[in-house]
Design an enzyme around this catalytic site. Structure first.
Site, mmCIF file in Angstrom:
data_model
loop_
_atom_site.group_PDB
_atom_site.id
_atom_site.type_symbol
_atom_site.label_atom_id
_atom_site.label_comp_id
_atom_site.label_asym_id
_atom_site.label_seq_id
_atom_site.Cartn_x
_atom_site.Cartn_y
_atom_site.Cartn_z
ATOM 1 N N LYS A 1 -1.522 23.052 -1.311
ATOM 2 C CA LYS A 1 -1.075 21.805 -1.855
ATOM 3 C C LYS A 1 -0.909 20.581 -0.991
ATOM 4 O O LYS A 1 -0.536 19.692 -1.110
ATOM 5 C CB LYS A 1 -0.605 21.839 -3.650
ATOM 6 C CG LYS A 1 -1.451 22.986 -4.154
ATOM 7 C CD LYS A 1 -3.011 22.166 -4.218
ATOM 8 C CE LYS A 1 -2.945 20.726 -5.590
ATOM 9 N NZ LYS A 1 -4.550 20.153 -5.537
ATOM 10 N N GLU A 11 5.033 22.111 -7.688
ATOM 11 C CA GLU A 11 4.884 23.272 -6.972
ATOM 12 C C GLU A 11 4.676 22.907 -5.606
ATOM 13 O O GLU A 11 5.931 24.337 -4.454
ATOM 14 C CB GLU A 11 4.563 24.098 -6.969
ATOM 15 C CG GLU A 11 3.966 24.561 -8.357
ATOM 16 C CD GLU A 11 3.715 26.056 -8.723
ATOM 17 O OE1 GLU A 11 3.791 27.606 -7.912
ATOM 18 O OE2 GLU A 11 2.608 25.895 -10.110
ATOM 19 N N TYR A 15 -0.319 29.349 -2.193
ATOM 20 C CA TYR A 15 -1.033 28.033 -3.042
ATOM 21 C C TYR A 15 -0.054 27.244 -2.616
ATOM 22 O O TYR A 15 -1.059 25.500 -2.826
ATOM 23 C CB TYR A 15 -0.798 28.315 -5.099
ATOM 24 C CG TYR A 15 -1.038 27.588 -5.930
ATOM 25 C CD1 TYR A 15 -1.902 26.423 -5.678
ATOM 26 C CD2 TYR A 15 0.375 26.706 -6.782
ATOM 27 C CE1 TYR A 15 -2.290 25.656 -6.504
ATOM 28 C CE2 TYR A 15 0.051 25.420 -7.088
ATOM 29 C CZ TYR A 15 -1.630 25.147 -7.174
ATOM 30 O OH TYR A 15 -1.613 24.083 -7.715
HETATM 31 P P1 NAD Z 1 -8.974 25.702 -12.731
HETATM 32 O O1 NAD Z 1 -8.578 26.326 -11.096
HETATM 33 O O2 NAD Z 1 -8.232 26.071 -13.652
HETATM 34 O O3 NAD Z 1 -10.196 24.650 -11.206
HETATM 35 C C1 NAD Z 1 -10.334 24.698 -10.168
HETATM 36 C C2 NAD Z 1 -11.514 23.735 -10.675
HETATM 37 O O4 NAD Z 1 -12.263 23.636 -8.673
HETATM 38 C C3 NAD Z 1 -13.165 24.803 -11.007
HETATM 39 O O5 NAD Z 1 -13.692 24.475 -11.946
HETATM 40 C C4 NAD Z 1 -13.988 25.987 -9.714
HETATM 41 O O6 NAD Z 1 -14.792 26.108 -9.535
HETATM 42 C C5 NAD Z 1 -12.831 24.088 -8.911
HETATM 43 N N1 NAD Z 1 -13.488 24.498 -7.098
HETATM 44 C C6 NAD Z 1 -12.787 25.460 -6.746
HETATM 45 N N2 NAD Z 1 -12.856 25.436 -5.798
HETATM 46 C C7 NAD Z 1 -14.063 24.514 -5.135
HETATM 47 C C8 NAD Z 1 -14.493 24.420 -3.851
HETATM 48 N N3 NAD Z 1 -14.089 24.744 -2.682
HETATM 49 N N4 NAD Z 1 -15.537 23.458 -4.186
HETATM 50 C C9 NAD Z 1 -15.935 22.793 -4.949
HETATM 51 N N5 NAD Z 1 -14.986 23.307 -6.701
HETATM 52 C C10 NAD Z 1 -14.567 24.094 -6.585
HETATM 53 O O7 NAD Z 1 -7.676 24.438 -12.214
HETATM 54 P P2 NAD Z 1 -6.998 23.412 -12.008
HETATM 55 O O8 NAD Z 1 -5.816 24.422 -13.031
HETATM 56 O O9 NAD Z 1 -7.553 22.619 -13.811
HETATM 57 O O10 NAD Z 1 -6.084 22.741 -11.725
HETATM 58 C C11 NAD Z 1 -6.844 21.549 -11.188
HETATM 59 C C12 NAD Z 1 -5.678 20.687 -10.336
HETATM 60 O O11 NAD Z 1 -4.675 20.281 -10.576
HETATM 61 C C13 NAD Z 1 -5.453 21.615 -9.309
HETATM 62 O O12 NAD Z 1 -5.986 21.019 -7.757
HETATM 63 C C14 NAD Z 1 -4.154 22.342 -9.315
HETATM 64 O O13 NAD Z 1 -3.556 22.386 -7.897
HETATM 65 C C15 NAD Z 1 -4.019 20.943 -10.107
HETATM 66 N N6 NAD Z 1 -2.208 21.068 -10.730
HETATM 67 C C16 NAD Z 1 -2.660 22.056 -11.497
HETATM 68 C C17 NAD Z 1 -1.960 22.371 -12.883
HETATM 69 C C18 NAD Z 1 -1.322 23.140 -13.996
HETATM 70 O O14 NAD Z 1 -1.299 23.667 -14.459
HETATM 71 N N7 NAD Z 1 -3.021 24.175 -13.999
HETATM 72 C C19 NAD Z 1 -0.630 21.190 -12.446
HETATM 73 C C20 NAD Z 1 -0.320 19.871 -11.374
HETATM 74 C C21 NAD Z 1 -1.105 20.129 -11.051
HETATM 75 P P1 TYD Z 2 1.493 30.750 -14.638
HETATM 76 O O1 TYD Z 2 0.947 30.070 -15.974
HETATM 77 O O2 TYD Z 2 0.503 31.453 -13.182
HETATM 78 O O3 TYD Z 2 1.693 29.586 -13.454
HETATM 79 P P2 TYD Z 2 2.864 29.118 -11.850
HETATM 80 O O4 TYD Z 2 3.506 30.716 -11.402
HETATM 81 O O5 TYD Z 2 1.584 28.374 -11.759
HETATM 82 O O6 TYD Z 2 4.087 28.406 -12.607
HETATM 83 O O7 TYD Z 2 3.166 31.506 -14.144
HETATM 84 C C1 TYD Z 2 3.949 31.059 -15.492
HETATM 85 C C2 TYD Z 2 5.009 31.723 -15.413
HETATM 86 O O8 TYD Z 2 4.665 32.686 -15.611
HETATM 87 C C3 TYD Z 2 5.540 31.893 -13.875
HETATM 88 O O9 TYD Z 2 7.016 32.195 -13.837
HETATM 89 C C4 TYD Z 2 5.200 34.058 -13.048
HETATM 90 C C5 TYD Z 2 5.321 34.309 -14.953
HETATM 91 N N1 TYD Z 2 4.320 35.226 -15.704
HETATM 92 C C6 TYD Z 2 4.133 36.301 -16.234
HETATM 93 O O10 TYD Z 2 5.103 36.792 -16.912
HETATM 94 N N2 TYD Z 2 3.679 36.817 -16.462
HETATM 95 C C7 TYD Z 2 2.083 36.925 -15.969
HETATM 96 O O11 TYD Z 2 1.131 37.837 -16.427
HETATM 97 C C8 TYD Z 2 1.746 35.736 -15.710
HETATM 98 C C9 TYD Z 2 0.319 35.158 -15.089
HETATM 99 C C10 TYD Z 2 2.990 34.960 -15.243
#
Ligand code: NAD
Ligand code: TYD
Length: 354
Positions: free
Chosen positions: A163, A136, A159
């Site tokens: 990042k 993103e 967000y």
């Molecule tokens: P998540 O929100 O599920 O988990 C985040 C974790 O970080 C939680 O366990 C939370 O308790 C911990 N945390 C938050 N603030 C904290 C702090 N101040 N100190 C210590 N711990 C803290 O997130 P996720 O989806 O598992 O994402 C993990 C990483 O991967 C993030 O850096 C995110 O930007 C990156 N990422 C996520 C996705 C996705 O699709 N979910 C994709 C690409 C990158």
């Molecule tokens: P999300 O899972 O929040 O991931 P990101 O915004 O980081 O890509 O959302 C994925 C896509 O789905 C995004 O285009 C927003 C859309 N969305 C909905 O249409 N309805 C919902 O309730 C949510 C949570 C997301």
């Protein structure tokens, strides 16, 4: 190839972090892991119940912004690697409360970078600060094109801009202080243990409960989905074989329009629950669009494929079926993480979207 003996994983109780911990414990049995996690609403120790008794695993509850704690952990455990996942991660929440994102994602990352720099300065042997980031940061694509590692940063949500800031800090500590680093930017993950505020688990839960399925705008936004266990395996590969200072994009060339994905989830959940397939289509509710909603993300992952030989291990069809199956079999998990505070969040968030 490098090997590490003492690894600090931040955010290990979250969605991706819990899979990374499981992968590292399995693939690197010589390594001791310390999981530092603040256990925010998104962190849940039940995500790691199967590994908590592993002698190579230690959990520490704490904030990555806590300089004294982080410094003390470096002293006690003599980390030779950091795998940094802790973050505030949900775009909708960042629109409601950006400051928490700036604090954890920017200041927290800087605190960790300083601690690593202070501990590693002048020491011998392999070290690696691995920062996990998102596609993103590159902004939003039109109908054509893919994000490469050379794409200029253009983050557009609180967000993604937090990042992007943290990515810049990691590169700055590398160029200025010589800190050994790698960064990866991954597309949207899906799989077990994802907090059900994100699209896929939220839709599975609402289809199960026959609640409205809130599709933002016209449902035409496109996301590129990768199975979380494949992301974890890519992280293991990059940590051990990635080149110092380099960035790797991770993705599975798997683009879906939101509305098409919701249709697919309805098909799978209806079938799994022995309902007439398609009966849940009536639950689809188009709601007010997300502010500044990025249209399309798509990753060119040829660098990690060509240079490190990593490719996804399963198809989206397989991954999505396994994911639906997991959430339906783990209803207890789904219900426990969405009780109390989350209910309040859901009501507030979605009552504004009528
Ligand atoms: P998540 O929100 O599920 O988990 C985040 C974790 O970080 C939680 O366990 C939370 O308790 C911990 N945390 C938050 N603030 C904290 C702090 N101040 N100190 C210590 N711990 C803290 O997130 P996720 O989806 O598992 O994402 C993990 C990483 O991967 C993030 O850096 C995110 O930007 C990156 N990422 C996520 C996705 C996705 O699709 N979910 C994709 C690409 C990158
Ligand atoms: P999300 O899972 O929040 O991931 P990101 O915004 O980081 O890509 O959302 C994925 C896509 O789905 C995004 O285009 C927003 C859309 N969305 C909905 O249409 N309805 C919902 O309730 C949510 C949570 C997301």
């Amino acid at each position: 190839m490098r090997e590490f003996n003492s690894i600090l994983v931040t955010g290990g109780a979250g969605f991706i972090g819990s899979h990374v911990i499981r992968t590292l414990l399995k693939e690197r049995p010589q390594a001791n892991l310390v999981n530092l996690d603040a256990l925010t609403y998104a962190g849940n120790l039940t995500n790691l119940r199967d590994v908590e008794a592993n002698p190579n695993y230690t959990f520490v509850k704490g904030d990555i912004q806590d300089k004294a704690l982080v410094t003390q952990l470096f002293e006690t455990h003599q980390f030779d690697a950091v795998v940094h996942l802790a973050a505030e991660s949900h775009v909708d929440r960042s629109i409601e409360n950006p400051m928490a994102f700036l604090e954890t994602n920017i200041l927290g990352t800087a605190t960790l970078l300083n601690a690593a720099k202070n501990a590693w300065m002048g020491s011998e042997g392999d070290r690696c600060f691995y920062h996990i980031s998102t596609d993103e940061v590159y902004g939003s694509l039109g109908a054509e094109g893919l994000f490469t590692e050379e794409t200029a940063y253009d983050p557009r949500s609180p967000y993604s801009s937090s990042k992007a800031s943290s990515d810049h800090l990691v590169r700055a500590w590398h160029h200025t202080y010589g800190l050994p680093i790698v960064i990866s930017n991954c597309s949207n993950n899906y799989g077990a243990y994802q907090f059900p505020e994100k699209l896929i688990p939220l839709m599975i839960r609402n289809i199960r409960d026959e609640r409205p399925l809130p599709v933002y705008g016209e449902g035409i936004n496109v996301r590129d989905w990768l199975w979380v266990e494949d992301h974890a395996s890519a992280i293991d590969v990059i940590l051990h074989r990635g080149e110092n200072g380099k960035t790797y994009n991770i993705g599975g060339l798997n683009e879906w329009k939101n509305i098409d994905l919701v249709h697919e989830l309805i098909r799978l959940v209806d079938a799994a629950l022995d309902r007439e397939v398609g009966s849940s289509l009536k639950l689809i509710t188009f709601v007010k669009d997300r502010a500044g909603h990025d249209l399309r993300y798509a990753i060119d992952a040829s660098r990690i494929e060509n240079e490190l030989g990593w490719t996804p291990s399963i198809t989206f069809e397989q991954g999505l079926a396994a994911t639906v199956d997991w959430y339906l079999k783990n209803s207890e998990w789904l219900d426990s993480v969405t009780s109390g505070q989350y209910q309040q969040y859901y009501e507030t968030m979605y009552s504004n979207r009528g």
